[in-house]
Design an enzyme around this catalytic site. Structure first.
Site, PDB file in Angstrom:
ATOM      1  N   ASP A  35       0.828  -1.209   0.000  1.00  0.00           N
ATOM      2  CA  ASP A  35       0.000   0.000   0.000  1.00  0.00           C
ATOM      3  C   ASP A  35       0.862   1.258   0.000  1.00  0.00           C
ATOM      4  O   ASP A  35       0.514   2.258  -0.636  1.00  0.00           O
ATOM      5  CB  ASP A  35      -0.907   0.042   1.242  1.00  0.00           C
ATOM      6  CG  ASP A  35      -1.984  -1.026   1.197  1.00  0.00           C
ATOM      7  OD1 ASP A  35      -1.968  -1.863   0.279  1.00  0.00           O
ATOM      8  OD2 ASP A  35      -2.848  -1.014   2.098  1.00  0.00           O
ATOM      9  N   SER A  80      -8.349  -2.860   9.854  1.00  0.00           N
ATOM     10  CA  SER A  80      -8.531  -4.033   8.989  1.00  0.00           C
ATOM     11  C   SER A  80      -9.844  -4.762   9.238  1.00  0.00           C
ATOM     12  O   SER A  80     -10.323  -4.843  10.379  1.00  0.00           O
ATOM     13  CB  SER A  80      -7.366  -4.994   9.252  1.00  0.00           C
ATOM     14  OG  SER A  80      -7.655  -6.272   8.758  1.00  0.00           O
ATOM     15  N   GLU A 128      -9.987  -7.761   9.430  1.00  0.00           N
ATOM     16  CA  GLU A 128      -9.667  -8.853  10.354  1.00  0.00           C
ATOM     17  C   GLU A 128     -10.221  -8.575  11.751  1.00  0.00           C
ATOM     18  O   GLU A 128     -10.391  -9.486  12.550  1.00  0.00           O
ATOM     19  CB  GLU A 128      -8.146  -9.052  10.447  1.00  0.00           C
ATOM     20  CG  GLU A 128      -7.554  -9.879   9.340  1.00  0.00           C
ATOM     21  CD  GLU A 128      -8.020 -11.326   9.334  1.00  0.00           C
ATOM     22  OE1 GLU A 128      -7.728 -12.046  10.302  1.00  0.00           O
ATOM     23  OE2 GLU A 128      -8.685 -11.737   8.386  1.00  0.00           O
ATOM     24  N   TYR A 139      -2.975 -10.775  15.271  1.00  0.00           N
ATOM     25  CA  TYR A 139      -2.944  -9.620  14.368  1.00  0.00           C
ATOM     26  C   TYR A 139      -4.232  -8.806  14.496  1.00  0.00           C
ATOM     27  O   TYR A 139      -4.208  -7.582  14.634  1.00  0.00           O
ATOM     28  CB  TYR A 139      -2.768 -10.105  12.917  1.00  0.00           C
ATOM     29  CG  TYR A 139      -3.005  -9.033  11.877  1.00  0.00           C
ATOM     30  CD1 TYR A 139      -2.022  -8.117  11.545  1.00  0.00           C
ATOM     31  CD2 TYR A 139      -4.239  -8.927  11.227  1.00  0.00           C
ATOM     32  CE1 TYR A 139      -2.250  -7.122  10.590  1.00  0.00           C
ATOM     33  CE2 TYR A 139      -4.482  -7.947  10.277  1.00  0.00           C
ATOM     34  CZ  TYR A 139      -3.484  -7.049   9.971  1.00  0.00           C
ATOM     35  OH  TYR A 139      -3.727  -6.066   9.038  1.00  0.00           O
TER      36      TYR A 139
HETATM   37  P1  NDP Z   1       2.845  -4.883   3.846  1.00  0.00           P
HETATM   38  O1  NDP Z   1       3.102  -6.068   4.727  1.00  0.00           O
HETATM   39  O2  NDP Z   1       3.063  -5.026   2.380  1.00  0.00           O
HETATM   40  O3  NDP Z   1       3.715  -3.637   4.357  1.00  0.00           O
HETATM   41  C1  NDP Z   1       3.943  -3.417   5.713  1.00  0.00           C
HETATM   42  C2  NDP Z   1       4.947  -2.300   5.857  1.00  0.00           C
HETATM   43  O4  NDP Z   1       5.208  -2.070   7.255  1.00  0.00           O
HETATM   44  C3  NDP Z   1       6.309  -2.566   5.206  1.00  0.00           C
HETATM   45  O5  NDP Z   1       6.769  -1.391   4.593  1.00  0.00           O
HETATM   46  C4  NDP Z   1       7.175  -2.923   6.403  1.00  0.00           C
HETATM   47  O6  NDP Z   1       8.535  -2.653   6.193  1.00  0.00           O
HETATM   48  C5  NDP Z   1       6.626  -1.951   7.428  1.00  0.00           C
HETATM   49  N1  NDP Z   1       7.002  -2.281   8.800  1.00  0.00           N
HETATM   50  C6  NDP Z   1       6.827  -3.456   9.449  1.00  0.00           C
HETATM   51  N2  NDP Z   1       7.315  -3.382  10.690  1.00  0.00           N
HETATM   52  C7  NDP Z   1       7.827  -2.126  10.844  1.00  0.00           C
HETATM   53  C8  NDP Z   1       8.483  -1.446  11.892  1.00  0.00           C
HETATM   54  N3  NDP Z   1       8.688  -2.045  13.082  1.00  0.00           N
HETATM   55  N4  NDP Z   1       8.876  -0.167  11.708  1.00  0.00           N
HETATM   56  C9  NDP Z   1       8.669   0.443  10.524  1.00  0.00           C
HETATM   57  N5  NDP Z   1       8.065  -0.157   9.467  1.00  0.00           N
HETATM   58  C10 NDP Z   1       7.647  -1.430   9.636  1.00  0.00           C
HETATM   59  O7  NDP Z   1       1.326  -4.437   4.144  1.00  0.00           O
HETATM   60  P2  NDP Z   1       0.257  -3.751   3.153  1.00  0.00           P
HETATM   61  O8  NDP Z   1       0.911  -2.706   2.367  1.00  0.00           O
HETATM   62  O9  NDP Z   1      -0.528  -4.824   2.488  1.00  0.00           O
HETATM   63  O10 NDP Z   1      -0.743  -3.102   4.211  1.00  0.00           O
HETATM   64  C11 NDP Z   1      -0.522  -1.786   4.717  1.00  0.00           C
HETATM   65  C12 NDP Z   1      -1.216  -1.645   6.054  1.00  0.00           C
HETATM   66  O11 NDP Z   1      -2.607  -1.877   5.896  1.00  0.00           O
HETATM   67  C13 NDP Z   1      -0.770  -2.618   7.130  1.00  0.00           C
HETATM   68  O12 NDP Z   1      -0.857  -1.959   8.364  1.00  0.00           O
HETATM   69  C14 NDP Z   1      -1.787  -3.740   7.057  1.00  0.00           C
HETATM   70  O13 NDP Z   1      -1.884  -4.413   8.293  1.00  0.00           O
HETATM   71  C15 NDP Z   1      -3.037  -2.934   6.753  1.00  0.00           C
HETATM   72  N6  NDP Z   1      -4.080  -3.625   6.028  1.00  0.00           N
HETATM   73  C16 NDP Z   1      -3.789  -4.254   4.849  1.00  0.00           C
HETATM   74  C17 NDP Z   1      -4.789  -4.833   4.115  1.00  0.00           C
HETATM   75  C18 NDP Z   1      -4.495  -5.539   2.835  1.00  0.00           C
HETATM   76  O14 NDP Z   1      -5.365  -6.289   2.379  1.00  0.00           O
HETATM   77  N7  NDP Z   1      -3.353  -5.304   2.195  1.00  0.00           N
HETATM   78  C19 NDP Z   1      -6.189  -4.779   4.565  1.00  0.00           C
HETATM   79  C20 NDP Z   1      -6.384  -4.049   5.808  1.00  0.00           C
HETATM   80  C21 NDP Z   1      -5.361  -3.501   6.496  1.00  0.00           C
HETATM   81  P3  NDP Z   1       9.554  -3.790   5.621  1.00  0.00           P
HETATM   82  O15 NDP Z   1       9.499  -3.635   4.132  1.00  0.00           O
HETATM   83  O16 NDP Z   1      10.840  -3.384   6.216  1.00  0.00           O
HETATM   84  O17 NDP Z   1       9.046  -5.122   6.081  1.00  0.00           O
HETATM   85  P1  GDR Z   2      -5.669 -12.438   5.321  1.00  0.00           P
HETATM   86  O1  GDR Z   2      -4.904 -12.727   3.940  1.00  0.00           O
HETATM   87  O2  GDR Z   2      -5.322 -13.405   6.369  1.00  0.00           O
HETATM   88  O3  GDR Z   2      -7.125 -12.289   4.974  1.00  0.00           O
HETATM   89  O4  GDR Z   2      -5.062 -11.038   5.749  1.00  0.00           O
HETATM   90  P2  GDR Z   2      -4.268 -14.057   3.342  1.00  0.00           P
HETATM   91  O5  GDR Z   2      -4.146 -13.817   1.883  1.00  0.00           O
HETATM   92  O6  GDR Z   2      -3.047 -14.477   4.083  1.00  0.00           O
HETATM   93  O7  GDR Z   2      -5.391 -15.171   3.634  1.00  0.00           O
HETATM   94  C1  GDR Z   2      -6.706 -15.091   3.091  1.00  0.00           C
HETATM   95  C2  GDR Z   2      -7.436 -16.388   3.322  1.00  0.00           C
HETATM   96  O8  GDR Z   2      -6.853 -17.414   2.516  1.00  0.00           O
HETATM   97  C3  GDR Z   2      -6.753 -18.596   3.287  1.00  0.00           C
HETATM   98  N1  GDR Z   2      -5.694 -19.470   2.747  1.00  0.00           N
HETATM   99  C4  GDR Z   2      -4.395 -19.154   2.661  1.00  0.00           C
HETATM  100  N2  GDR Z   2      -3.717 -18.035   3.010  1.00  0.00           N
HETATM  101  C5  GDR Z   2      -2.383 -18.011   2.781  1.00  0.00           C
HETATM  102  N3  GDR Z   2      -1.692 -16.897   3.091  1.00  0.00           N
HETATM  103  N4  GDR Z   2      -1.715 -19.067   2.223  1.00  0.00           N
HETATM  104  C6  GDR Z   2      -2.360 -20.218   1.869  1.00  0.00           C
HETATM  105  O9  GDR Z   2      -1.748 -21.159   1.379  1.00  0.00           O
HETATM  106  C7  GDR Z   2      -3.768 -20.259   2.090  1.00  0.00           C
HETATM  107  N5  GDR Z   2      -4.713 -21.203   1.858  1.00  0.00           N
HETATM  108  C8  GDR Z   2      -5.875 -20.718   2.252  1.00  0.00           C
HETATM  109  C9  GDR Z   2      -6.447 -18.100   4.686  1.00  0.00           C
HETATM  110  O10 GDR Z   2      -6.691 -19.129   5.642  1.00  0.00           O
HETATM  111  C10 GDR Z   2      -7.404 -16.907   4.757  1.00  0.00           C
HETATM  112  O11 GDR Z   2      -8.676 -17.345   5.136  1.00  0.00           O
HETATM  113  C11 GDR Z   2      -4.833 -10.004   4.804  1.00  0.00           C
HETATM  114  C12 GDR Z   2      -3.611  -9.203   5.288  1.00  0.00           C
HETATM  115  O12 GDR Z   2      -3.260  -8.279   4.289  1.00  0.00           O
HETATM  116  C13 GDR Z   2      -3.934  -8.443   6.565  1.00  0.00           C
HETATM  117  O13 GDR Z   2      -2.848  -7.602   6.891  1.00  0.00           O
HETATM  118  C14 GDR Z   2      -5.191  -7.599   6.311  1.00  0.00           C
HETATM  119  O14 GDR Z   2      -5.533  -6.890   7.460  1.00  0.00           O
HETATM  120  C15 GDR Z   2      -6.330  -8.496   5.886  1.00  0.00           C
HETATM  121  O15 GDR Z   2      -5.962  -9.175   4.699  1.00  0.00           O
HETATM  122  C16 GDR Z   2      -7.612  -7.720   5.611  1.00  0.00           C
END
Ligand code: NDP
Ligand code: GDR
Length: 336
Positions: A13, A123, A125, A147
């Protein structure tokens, strides 16, 4: 020119949000932690346009120094340990980074400049064992992972600082959003990479966990726009951001594999290692409030999203393996 500070700029993101804010004329500062190997691949094309500051969000003094030095108008807190399975193995670390550290940023805002606008990445979640469907802003929470519990702290402390100190703080309750920049451990990307590699003859099988889980999946590029829109409102509020459609992992597999002319049933192996101690079975968001108050709409359908990811991985995997991608492979169009 407005300044935005993005924590988590190296994540999925963070990279889309940086692009979006740069296109709107922002000065963009990214907070990133130091890592032993380079992790800037998602923002490699932006490195000459953004400023990066080394800081770990768990370090309160470092966070305060960063906010003091960069003087942002808006802070987007996207940093988190965001992978749900890891949160079961590292509950304390996840609680610290994903939950408690949110207050470091809010304290920096309160102490240094309460006029800074603050976005917290909450989230779906947090809904966990859902109490109603579809889920909306008023649906009670019941997280099912460390989480989800950590995100709930981040969510409520954001609401609390808004109510206690009048800070313009918003929490975006975003449902799953994906893209070709999604981490390879998340299920959509795992599937798109596997489908591409199987098509190219680079692997035969892919181990997957729960096939029945269902998610409301959207495109990350659409969701970062909602983050920005929230901070442009006069009145800070919390919003659900979702597509309003839920699909199972089986449907994800069907969509990805059939796009390449493959039958997923011949390649998927159910593997108990990928089941979770407690699962979120079903998520479906109701983004009516975001539509009405922010004018936000998703622009990419589930099928378009999956195809976009499969195309990108097909190209990427073919390039990595040195396989010339040409018409003779009868591959779908490669350019997203
Ligand atoms: P990513 O896992 O791709 O990115 C997470 C980021 O957080 C990375 O840049 C990581 O850095 C950084 N980070 C982790 N730990 C620390 C730390 N201790 N200090 C500073 N930076 C840190 O997540 P997304 O981009 O997918 O998601 C963005 C945010 O939105 C997250 O908070 C996630 O939980 C939340 N979210 C995501 C959803 C999704 O579907 N993608 C849905 C709902 C919420 P590094 O590269 O060093 O690991
Ligand atoms: P989620 O995403 O847990 O919803 O969190 P993920 O893609 O990991 O899992 C989605 C669903 O798929 C099922 N699943 C598997 N998941 C993974 N990773 N690997 C597998 O092999 C697999 N098989 C089945 C999982 O059980 C689950 O039900 C994401 C993250 O981006 C969070 O940080 C964010 O907050 C939420 O989405 C909204």
């Amino acid at each position: 020119m407005k300044t935005a500070l993005i924590t988590g700029i190296t994540g999925q993101d963070g990279s889309y949000l940086a692009e979006f804010l740069l296109s709107r004329g922002y000065r963009v500062v990214g907070l990133r932690r130091r890592t032993s190997t380079d992790n800037c691949w998602r923002i490699a094309h932006l490195l000459d346009q953004v400023e990066l500051v080394d800081c770990d969000i768990t370090d309160q003094a470092g966070v305060i120094r960063t906010v003091e030095k960069t003087e942002p108008d808006e802070i987007y807190n996207l940093a988190a340990q965001s992978f749900v399975p890891t949160s079961f193995h590292e509950p304390f670390a996840t609680g610290t980074v994903t939950g408690l550290s949110v207050v470091n940023l809010l304290e920096a805002v309160r102490i240094l400049n309460p006029g800074i606008r603050f976005y917290q990445a909450s989230s779906s979640e947090m809904f966990g064992a859902v109490r109603e469907s579809p889920q909306r802003e008023t649906t009670p929470f019941h997280p099912r992972s460390p989480y989800g519990v950590a995100k709930l702290y981040g969510h409520w402390i954001t609401v609390n600082y808004r109510e206690s100190y009048g800070i313009h703080a918003c929490s975006g309750i975003l449902f799953n959003h994906e893209s070709p920049r999604r981490g390879p451990e998340f299920v959509t990307r795992k599937v798109s990479i596997a489908a591409a590699r199987i098509k190219l003859g680079l692997q035969a099988k892919v181990p997957i966990g729960n096939l029945k889980a269902s998610r409301d999946w959207g495109f990350a590029g659409d969701y970062v726009r909602a983050m920005w829109l929230m901070l442009q409102q006069e009145d800070p509020r919390d919003f659900v951001v979702a597509t309003g459609e839920s699909h199972t992992i089986e449907e994800l597999l069907e969509t990805a594999f059939s796009f390449l002319g493959l039958d997923w049933r011949s390649h998927v192996v159910q593997d108990p290692r990928f089941f979770r101690p407690s699962e979120v079975d079903f998520l479906l968001g109701d983004a009516t409030k975001a539509r009405e108050k922010l004018g936000w709409e998703p622009t990419v359908t589930f099928e378009e999203l999956v195809r976009m990811m499969v195309r990108a991985d097909l190209k990427d995997q073919a390039e990595k393996a040195g396989i010339p991608v040409n018409q003779s492979l009868t591959l779908p169009e490669l350019v997203p």
